[in-house]
Write a protein that holds these residues in place. Structure first.
Motif, PDB file in Angstrom:
ATOM      1  N   ARG A  25      75.814  51.986  40.455  1.00  0.00           N
ATOM      2  CA  ARG A  25      76.452  50.839  40.553  1.00  0.00           C
ATOM      3  C   ARG A  25      75.808  49.736  41.896  1.00  0.00           C
ATOM      4  N   HIS A  26      75.712  50.857  42.901  1.00  0.00           N
ATOM      5  CA  HIS A  26      75.159  50.099  44.262  1.00  0.00           C
ATOM      6  C   HIS A  26      73.738  49.890  43.926  1.00  0.00           C
ATOM      7  N   TYR A  27      72.764  50.516  43.281  1.00  0.00           N
ATOM      8  CA  TYR A  27      71.658  50.403  43.054  1.00  0.00           C
ATOM      9  C   TYR A  27      71.602  49.027  42.009  1.00  0.00           C
ATOM     10  N   ASP A  28      72.236  49.080  41.053  1.00  0.00           N
ATOM     11  CA  ASP A  28      72.493  47.753  40.380  1.00  0.00           C
ATOM     12  C   ASP A  28      72.667  46.574  41.211  1.00  0.00           C
ATOM     13  N   LEU A  32      67.864  47.188  42.568  1.00  0.00           N
ATOM     14  CA  LEU A  32      66.934  48.461  42.564  1.00  0.00           C
ATOM     15  C   LEU A  32      67.053  48.937  41.073  1.00  0.00           C
ATOM     16  N   LEU A  33      67.958  49.076  40.455  1.00  0.00           N
ATOM     17  CA  LEU A  33      67.879  49.702  39.122  1.00  0.00           C
ATOM     18  C   LEU A  33      69.073  49.349  38.500  1.00  0.00           C
ATOM     19  N   SER A  34      68.597  48.178  37.714  1.00  0.00           N
ATOM     20  CA  SER A  34      69.753  47.290  36.780  1.00  0.00           C
ATOM     21  C   SER A  34      69.712  48.155  35.473  1.00  0.00           C
ATOM     22  N   GLN A  51      64.970  54.557  31.364  1.00  0.00           N
ATOM     23  CA  GLN A  51      65.438  54.486  32.460  1.00  0.00           C
ATOM     24  C   GLN A  51      65.730  55.791  33.271  1.00  0.00           C
ATOM     25  N   VAL A  52      65.575  56.740  32.485  1.00  0.00           N
ATOM     26  CA  VAL A  52      65.989  58.355  32.990  1.00  0.00           C
ATOM     27  C   VAL A  52      65.044  58.771  34.103  1.00  0.00           C
ATOM     28  N   ALA A  53      63.663  58.471  33.890  1.00  0.00           N
ATOM     29  CA  ALA A  53      62.659  58.825  34.790  1.00  0.00           C
ATOM     30  C   ALA A  53      62.833  58.000  35.882  1.00  0.00           C
ATOM     31  N   PRO A  54      62.981  56.925  36.091  1.00  0.00           N
ATOM     32  CA  PRO A  54      62.907  55.761  37.162  1.00  0.00           C
ATOM     33  C   PRO A  54      64.127  56.306  38.136  1.00  0.00           C
ATOM     34  N   ALA A  55      65.162  56.737  37.583  1.00  0.00           N
ATOM     35  CA  ALA A  55      66.576  56.940  38.198  1.00  0.00           C
ATOM     36  C   ALA A  55      66.194  58.406  38.691  1.00  0.00           C
ATOM     37  N   ARG A  56      65.511  59.044  38.250  1.00  0.00           N
ATOM     38  CA  ARG A  56      65.162  60.575  38.826  1.00  0.00           C
ATOM     39  C   ARG A  56      64.269  60.284  40.260  1.00  0.00           C
ATOM     40  N   LEU A  68      65.229  51.712  50.933  1.00  0.00           N
ATOM     41  CA  LEU A  68      65.266  51.185  49.611  1.00  0.00           C
ATOM     42  C   LEU A  68      64.052  50.287  49.372  1.00  0.00           C
ATOM     43  N   GLU A  69      63.429  49.579  50.083  1.00  0.00           N
ATOM     44  CA  GLU A  69      62.439  48.353  49.931  1.00  0.00           C
ATOM     45  C   GLU A  69      61.153  49.452  49.425  1.00  0.00           C
ATOM     46  N   GLN A  70      60.978  50.633  50.106  1.00  0.00           N
ATOM     47  CA  GLN A  70      60.097  51.606  49.670  1.00  0.00           C
ATOM     48  C   GLN A  70      60.178  52.041  48.353  1.00  0.00           C
ATOM     49  N   VAL A  71      61.337  52.522  48.152  1.00  0.00           N
ATOM     50  CA  VAL A  71      61.550  52.920  46.869  1.00  0.00           C
ATOM     51  C   VAL A  71      61.333  51.756  45.748  1.00  0.00           C
ATOM     52  N   ARG A  72      61.795  50.807  46.124  1.00  0.00           N
ATOM     53  CA  ARG A  72      61.467  49.501  45.122  1.00  0.00           C
ATOM     54  C   ARG A  72      60.091  49.557  44.760  1.00  0.00           C
ATOM     55  N   ALA A  73      59.188  49.636  45.830  1.00  0.00           N
ATOM     56  CA  ALA A  73      57.857  49.499  45.609  1.00  0.00           C
ATOM     57  C   ALA A  73      57.309  50.730  44.873  1.00  0.00           C
ATOM     58  N   CYS A  74      57.890  51.800  44.862  1.00  0.00           N
ATOM     59  CA  CYS A  74      57.574  52.998  44.116  1.00  0.00           C
ATOM     60  C   CYS A  74      57.800  52.749  42.713  1.00  0.00           C
ATOM     61  N   LEU A  75      59.069  52.111  42.465  1.00  0.00           N
ATOM     62  CA  LEU A  75      59.483  51.820  41.183  1.00  0.00           C
ATOM     63  C   LEU A  75      58.568  50.752  40.325  1.00  0.00           C
ATOM     64  N   ALA A  76      57.878  49.913  41.096  1.00  0.00           N
ATOM     65  CA  ALA A  76      56.927  48.873  40.532  1.00  0.00           C
ATOM     66  C   ALA A  76      55.792  49.718  40.140  1.00  0.00           C
ATOM     67  N   THR A  77      55.318  50.943  40.639  1.00  0.00           N
ATOM     68  CA  THR A  77      54.294  51.499  39.743  1.00  0.00           C
ATOM     69  C   THR A  77      54.795  53.101  39.717  1.00  0.00           C
ATOM     70  N   PRO A  78      55.892  53.497  38.772  1.00  0.00           N
ATOM     71  CA  PRO A  78      56.464  54.632  38.757  1.00  0.00           C
ATOM     72  C   PRO A  78      55.609  55.789  38.521  1.00  0.00           C
ATOM     73  N   TYR A  79      54.583  55.954  37.999  1.00  0.00           N
ATOM     74  CA  TYR A  79      53.561  56.893  37.523  1.00  0.00           C
ATOM     75  C   TYR A  79      52.311  56.906  38.426  1.00  0.00           C
ATOM     76  N   ASP A  80      52.357  56.067  39.481  1.00  0.00           N
ATOM     77  CA  ASP A  80      51.146  56.014  40.436  1.00  0.00           C
ATOM     78  C   ASP A  80      51.522  57.138  41.401  1.00  0.00           C
TER      79      ASP A  80
END
Length: 278
Positions: A25-28, A32-34, A51-56, A68-80
């Motif tokens: 709920r906080h990440y929503d 970060l993870l809506s 959304q399971v893989a991004p959440a993991r 959090l901002e660095q996590v956000r950057a990673c989510l932009a390219t989750p498989y990089d």
């Protein structure tokens, strides 16, 4: 209910990825993870299978306190993997700088305890630069300030190294054996930070020799073992690094203060290429 592909609730996603519903709920809330959708009737957050893989990934990165901002950057390219690895490398540097800062503050506090606050305050008002003990302390503390920098230049590295040796020299003139062992430890740490294994090993061995020769124990002895473990790790000798780490862990049992023991354990976790095994 929302029509379309099968969706799962926040509680179901939490169980699948190892996060709490509160965290999701906080990440929503912070964007970060809506959720994929919100049930218009109940207001329940609903997530898709994609959304399971991004959440993991969020759980893994936040488990080591990646901002959090660095996590956000990673989510932009989750498989990089390369991009995520770079984020982790930068985060590790920040953690190491933070650890060095705490270690330096510990030493500065020790000097205040040994010298007394009144003496330290008086020394700050003196213009006498010939106070060798004060010079040793200032150089020692200066090394920590440089080590704390995340963007040291080659000139900073040179200055840090020369200051560590200069501090050790002055302690050799006016210090007690415990000051000498700490000086050797600091020289070893600087060489380890610079990736120079041979001098790191030399000063680590000298620090341990001084501890043993003068019956110095508690956290000074434990950190002497730690310096040998770190220097061997820098040299690429994983077997010796582990053996000296085990010595440090054994010595940690005799550390009187819980905070000092925790600092040692945290320091051991920062040894390069050595996963935690305790």
């Amino acid at each position: 209910m929302v029509d379309g592909p099968e969706l799962i609730t926040v509680g179901q996603l939490a169980r699948r990825v190892g996060l709490t519903a509160k965290a999701l709920r906080h990440y929503d809330r912070v964007g970060l993870l809506s959720p994929a959708a919100v049930d218009p009737g109940t207001g329940y957050r609903l997530y898709s299978a994609e959304q399971v893989a991004p959440a993991r990934l969020v759980r893994l990165l936040r488990s080591v306190d990646v901002p959090l901002e660095q996590v956000r950057a990673c989510l932009a390219t989750p498989y990089d993997e390369v991009a995520i690895q770079q984020v982790l490398i930068q985060h590790r540097r920040r953690l190491q700088a933070r650890l060095d800062r705490v270690r330096g503050e510990l030493h500065r506090t020790d000097h205040l305890i040994e010298d007394g606050v009144t003496t330290a305050m008086t020394d700050q008002d003196k213009q006498d630069t010939g106070d060798e003990r004060r010079t040793a302390i200032d150089l020692f503390n200066g090394v920590w300030r440089l080590m704390e920098k995340e963007d040291r230049s080659a000139e900073d590295d040179d200055r840090m190294l020369h200051m560590a040796h200069a501090s050790r020299y002055h302690w050799g003139q006016v210090g007690a054996p415990v000051n000498l062992s700490r000086g050797e430890w600091q020289c070893s740490r600087v060489y380890s930070v610079l990736g120079r294994a041979e001098p790191a090993l030399h000063h680590a061995r000298r620090g341990l020799e001084i501890c043993r020769a003068h019956g110095i124990g508690d956290w000074d002895l434990a950190f002497a073992y730690e310096s040998l473990a770190r220097a061997h790790a820098v040299a690429g000798d994983k077997e010796q690094a582990r053996a000296w780490t085990e010595q440090a862990l054994s010595a940690a049992e005799d550390i009187a203060q819980d905070e000092d023991r925790e600092l040692l354990l945290t320091d051991l976790e920062s040894i390069p290429a050595q996963p935690r095994f305790w």
